[in-house]
Write a protein that holds these residues in place. Structure first.
Motif: not given
Length: 136
Positions: A108-133
């Motif tokens: 479960d802890l390993g899965s949570a680590a994947v989830l947090l890194s996925l959310l971080l990745c999505m947040g960074i990409w979302g912010a960059a796309i938002y700034q670009r638009i």
């Protein structure tokens, strides 16, 4: 493991005896074997295929080397965490197939680590796309 005092038995891990370029070549071989094994995992394969698109896209979307590094780095970080999660799961599965609270917690802890890194990745990409638009 190292050789015990007063025994003639060789060390059990020959990798520890290797030095320099010889050690690096063997370590690279083991790393490639690990990537080959990870390719058999659906989640890693999906992330690797996404990385083939996202890492080059980072160079188009990022306006500075820092932005490119954050975009590409977040994708690579997600893959690294997925590899570590897969390693934890493999180690737990090797121990035994019976359910144990600590085995479940480790997975479960390993899965949570994947989830947090996925959310971080999505947040960074979302912010960059938002700034670009918004700011072109």
């Amino acid at each position: 493991m190292t050789k015990a005092a007063g025994t003639n038995s060789p060390p059990t891990n020959l990798q520890k005896q290797r030095r320099g370029l010889h050690r690096m070549l063997h370590a690279t071989r083991y790393s490639l074997l690990g990537l080959r094994a990870a390719w058999g995992e659906t989640a890693f394969r999906q992330e690797a295929i996404a990385a083939l698109v996202l890492v080059p896209a980072a160079f188009w979307l990022g306006k500075s080397w820092i932005e490119v590094a954050l975009l590409a780095g977040s994708v690579v970080l997600l893959m690294v965490v997925e590899l570590l999660n897969t390693a934890v799961e493999a180690a737990i599965d090797r121990i035994g197939s019976e359910w144990h609270v600590l085995s479940g917690r480790a997975k479960d802890l390993g899965s949570a680590a994947v989830l947090l890194s996925l959310l971080l990745c999505m947040g960074i990409w979302g912010a960059a796309i938002y700034q670009r638009i918004v700011h072109g």
